[in-house]
Design a protein around this motif. Structure first.
Motif, PDB file in Angstrom:
ATOM      1  N   LEU A  54       0.831  -1.198   0.000  1.00 47.25           N
ATOM      2  CA  LEU A  54       0.000   0.000   0.000  1.00 47.25           C
ATOM      3  C   LEU A  54       0.871   1.256   0.000  1.00 47.25           C
ATOM      4  O   LEU A  54       0.570   2.235  -0.693  1.00 47.25           O
ATOM      5  N   GLY A  55       1.956   1.222   0.764  1.00 45.46           N
ATOM      6  CA  GLY A  55       2.865   2.365   0.802  1.00 45.46           C
ATOM      7  C   GLY A  55       3.480   2.659  -0.551  1.00 45.46           C
ATOM      8  O   GLY A  55       3.579   3.823  -0.968  1.00 45.46           O
ATOM      9  N   PHE A  56       3.874   1.614  -1.285  1.00 45.45           N
ATOM     10  CA  PHE A  56       4.451   1.814  -2.613  1.00 45.45           C
ATOM     11  C   PHE A  56       3.398   2.310  -3.608  1.00 45.45           C
ATOM     12  O   PHE A  56       3.716   3.076  -4.520  1.00 45.45           O
ATOM     13  N   LEU A  57       2.145   1.882  -3.424  1.00 43.90           N
ATOM     14  CA  LEU A  57       1.062   2.422  -4.251  1.00 43.90           C
ATOM     15  C   LEU A  57       0.907   3.927  -4.028  1.00 43.90           C
ATOM     16  O   LEU A  57       0.774   4.704  -4.981  1.00 43.90           O
ATOM     17  N   LEU A  58       0.938   4.336  -2.764  1.00 49.26           N
ATOM     18  CA  LEU A  58       0.797   5.757  -2.438  1.00 49.26           C
ATOM     19  C   LEU A  58       1.964   6.565  -2.987  1.00 49.26           C
ATOM     20  O   LEU A  58       1.796   7.694  -3.452  1.00 49.26           O
ATOM     21  N   GLN A  59       3.177   5.973  -2.941  1.00 48.92           N
ATOM     22  CA  GLN A  59       4.330   6.687  -3.498  1.00 48.92           C
ATOM     23  C   GLN A  59       4.164   6.905  -5.000  1.00 48.92           C
ATOM     24  O   GLN A  59       4.438   7.990  -5.511  1.00 48.92           O
ATOM     25  N   GLU A  60       3.709   5.875  -5.720  1.00 52.71           N
ATOM     26  CA  GLU A  60       3.507   6.012  -7.156  1.00 52.71           C
ATOM     27  C   GLU A  60       2.506   7.119  -7.466  1.00 52.71           C
ATOM     28  O   GLU A  60       2.702   7.918  -8.391  1.00 52.71           O
ATOM     29  N   LEU A  61       1.429   7.193  -6.695  1.00 54.14           N
ATOM     30  CA  LEU A  61       0.423   8.230  -6.907  1.00 54.14           C
ATOM     31  C   LEU A  61       0.986   9.612  -6.591  1.00 54.14           C
ATOM     32  O   LEU A  61       0.631  10.600  -7.247  1.00 54.14           O
ATOM     33  N   SER A  62       1.871   9.685  -5.599  1.00 59.14           N
ATOM     34  CA  SER A  62       2.437  10.977  -5.221  1.00 59.14           C
ATOM     35  C   SER A  62       3.280  11.579  -6.344  1.00 59.14           C
ATOM     36  O   SER A  62       3.379  12.800  -6.466  1.00 59.14           O
ATOM     37  N   TYR A  63       3.883  10.731  -7.184  1.00 59.56           N
ATOM     38  CA  TYR A  63       4.704  11.234  -8.281  1.00 59.56           C
ATOM     39  C   TYR A  63       3.906  12.162  -9.191  1.00 59.56           C
ATOM     40  O   TYR A  63       4.332  13.281  -9.502  1.00 59.56           O
ATOM     41  N   GLY A  64       2.756  11.670  -9.636  1.00 57.82           N
ATOM     42  CA  GLY A  64       1.929  12.474 -10.523  1.00 57.82           C
ATOM     43  C   GLY A  64       1.405  13.734  -9.858  1.00 57.82           C
ATOM     44  O   GLY A  64       1.303  14.791 -10.488  1.00 57.82           O
ATOM     45  N   LEU A  65       1.067  13.628  -8.576  1.00 57.49           N
ATOM     46  CA  LEU A  65       0.562  14.795  -7.845  1.00 57.49           C
ATOM     47  C   LEU A  65       1.629  15.884  -7.733  1.00 57.49           C
ATOM     48  O   LEU A  65       1.344  17.072  -7.912  1.00 57.49           O
ATOM     49  N   ILE A  66       2.859  15.480  -7.442  1.00 59.44           N
ATOM     50  CA  ILE A  66       3.941  16.459  -7.306  1.00 59.44           C
ATOM     51  C   ILE A  66       4.266  17.093  -8.652  1.00 59.44           C
ATOM     52  O   ILE A  66       4.470  18.310  -8.747  1.00 59.44           O
ATOM     53  N   TRP A  67       4.289  16.282  -9.708  1.00 55.01           N
ATOM     54  CA  TRP A  67       4.553  16.827 -11.037  1.00 55.01           C
ATOM     55  C   TRP A  67       3.488  17.848 -11.422  1.00 55.01           C
ATOM     56  O   TRP A  67       3.784  18.895 -11.999  1.00 55.01           O
ATOM     57  N   ARG A  68       2.238  17.564 -11.086  1.00 56.59           N
ATOM     58  CA  ARG A  68       1.151  18.507 -11.384  1.00 56.59           C
ATOM     59  C   ARG A  68       1.355  19.817 -10.619  1.00 56.59           C
ATOM     60  O   ARG A  68       1.092  20.902 -11.143  1.00 56.59           O
ATOM     61  N   LYS A  69       1.840  19.715  -9.377  1.00 56.92           N
ATOM     62  CA  LYS A  69       2.128  20.926  -8.603  1.00 56.92           C
ATOM     63  C   LYS A  69       3.224  21.754  -9.275  1.00 56.92           C
ATOM     64  O   LYS A  69       3.174  22.987  -9.282  1.00 56.92           O
ATOM     65  N   VAL A  70       4.233  21.061  -9.824  1.00 56.52           N
ATOM     66  CA  VAL A  70       5.310  21.766 -10.522  1.00 56.52           C
ATOM     67  C   VAL A  70       4.750  22.505 -11.733  1.00 56.52           C
ATOM     68  O   VAL A  70       5.076  23.677 -11.970  1.00 56.52           O
ATOM     69  N   LEU A  71       3.896  21.829 -12.501  1.00 60.25           N
ATOM     70  CA  LEU A  71       3.282  22.462 -13.661  1.00 60.25           C
ATOM     71  C   LEU A  71       2.483  23.701 -13.256  1.00 60.25           C
ATOM     72  O   LEU A  71       2.518  24.734 -13.942  1.00 60.25           O
TER      73      LEU A  71
END
Length: 341
Positions: A54-71
């Protein structure tokens, strides 16, 4: 021509041969320590394994969220579902040797959603730099917990030096993240690649905020890594948690910058085993090797699950206008903030 061909062949041999050599060394190590391994009392805990997954699933989802914040900091708007879909789907391409194909794929895909190539390139640059820096920062912080320094004591003669290294590394990284320093490093790197410079005008506070997001992401991944260790050895004390977080983060950094094997295969696992031997000497090397391979397997499965969900979820494309089709010349300033703090 002949020389370039030999270099290409040499790289291909490294890309294929190095993982095979590392795997062979691991198998030999397991054979040599087979008696110790079979006598070791494993207490598999499926609950820790499930929580780690579950933790690794959350990490994968965090990648896209952080990239969207950068955009968003760069002035580009992208739908949440589209951002996750583009990021997760392109991540799977990184298993192609080179560690850059997922970057190029994402830049091409995001253009279809109305984001220009220069902004996409800037977002990828900031994302990668802050992600790598956050991994090194959290590793530097984890050095504060290397109280039982085991084998490293012979090399550094005491805990204060380890702590000093951690503090110095953290301070150096914070200085290196300043926009003026980043722009200087980027300009130097682009000159080596014979490219025109691209100036990032994000504020220092924006860069630090993005780095903070990555620190949280690495903390989640490192905790998942620790839970996998607990699924193998439930008796491992909680004091090992911050060490595991730091090791997993810096091992990912090492695997990424290797640029030889797909997704740092072999380099990340070797770093995990080596750092465990230095920081947690009571965990047998063979167990650390199994953990390194196990974490790779579990994180890859988590990634595949996220990629599958991303494909199924779909997303609405924004029509691309004429201005988006035209490439902006290299060397333009990417406006994403008011200026340096």
């Amino acid at each position: 021509m002949q020389r370039s061909k030999l270099i290409k062949i040499g790289k291909r041999i490294l890309q294929i041969g190095l993982p095979v050599v590392i795997l062979a060394l691991f198998i030999i190590s397991v054979q040599r320590n087979w008696n110790e391994l079979t006598s070791y009392k494993f207490e598999w805990n499926p609950w820790f394994l499930a929580l780690g997954f579950l933790g690794f699933l959350l990490q994968e989802l965090s990648y896209g969220l952080i990239w969207r914040k950068v955009l968003m900091r760069l002035g580009a708007q992208l739908d949440l579902r589209a951002a996750l879909r583009i990021y997760l789907a392109s991540e799977f391409v990184r298993y192609i040797p080179g560690n850059v194909w997922h970057v190029l794929t994402r830049i091409l895909w995001v253009k279809k959603y109305g984001v220009s190539r220069p902004v996409a390139f800037a977002s990828m640059t900031i994302e990668l730099i802050t992600k790598l820096a956050a991994g090194a920062l959290i590793f530097a912080f984890s050095l504060l917990f290397w109280s039982d320094i085991g084998a490293i004591q012979i090399l550094l003669h005491g805990t204060p030096i380890v702590i000093g290294l951690g503090v110095a590394l953290a301070l150096g990284l914070l200085v290196g993240l300043h926009p003026r320093v980043l722009n200087g490093v980027m300009s130097f790197g682009l000159r080596l690649l014979k490219r025109d410079p691209v100036v990032l005008t994000l504020r220092y506070s924006d860069i630090l905020l993005i780095t903070l997001y990555w620190l949280v992401s690495w903390a989640i991944a490192g905790t998942a890594f620790y839970l996998l260790l607990l699924s193998l050895l439930p008796a491992v004390p909680i004091s090992v948690l911050p060490i595991c977080i730091g090791i997993y983060a810096i091992a990912w950094d090492i695997g990424f910058v290797s640029f030889i094997t797909p997704s740092g295969l072999g380099f990340r696992e070797g770093a995990i085993v080596g750092l465990f031997a230095l920081s947690v000497p009571f965990v047998p090397g063979t167990i650390a090797g199994i953990l390194a391979l196990f974490s790779r397997l579990v994180s890859t499965v988590a990634e595949l699950v996220c990629v599958s969900i991303a494909y199924v979820s779909g997303g609405k494309q924004v029509p691309v206008g004429p201005s988006d089709e035209a490439d902006v010349p290299s060397g333009v300033s990417i406006q994403g903030g008011v200026g340096d703090d």
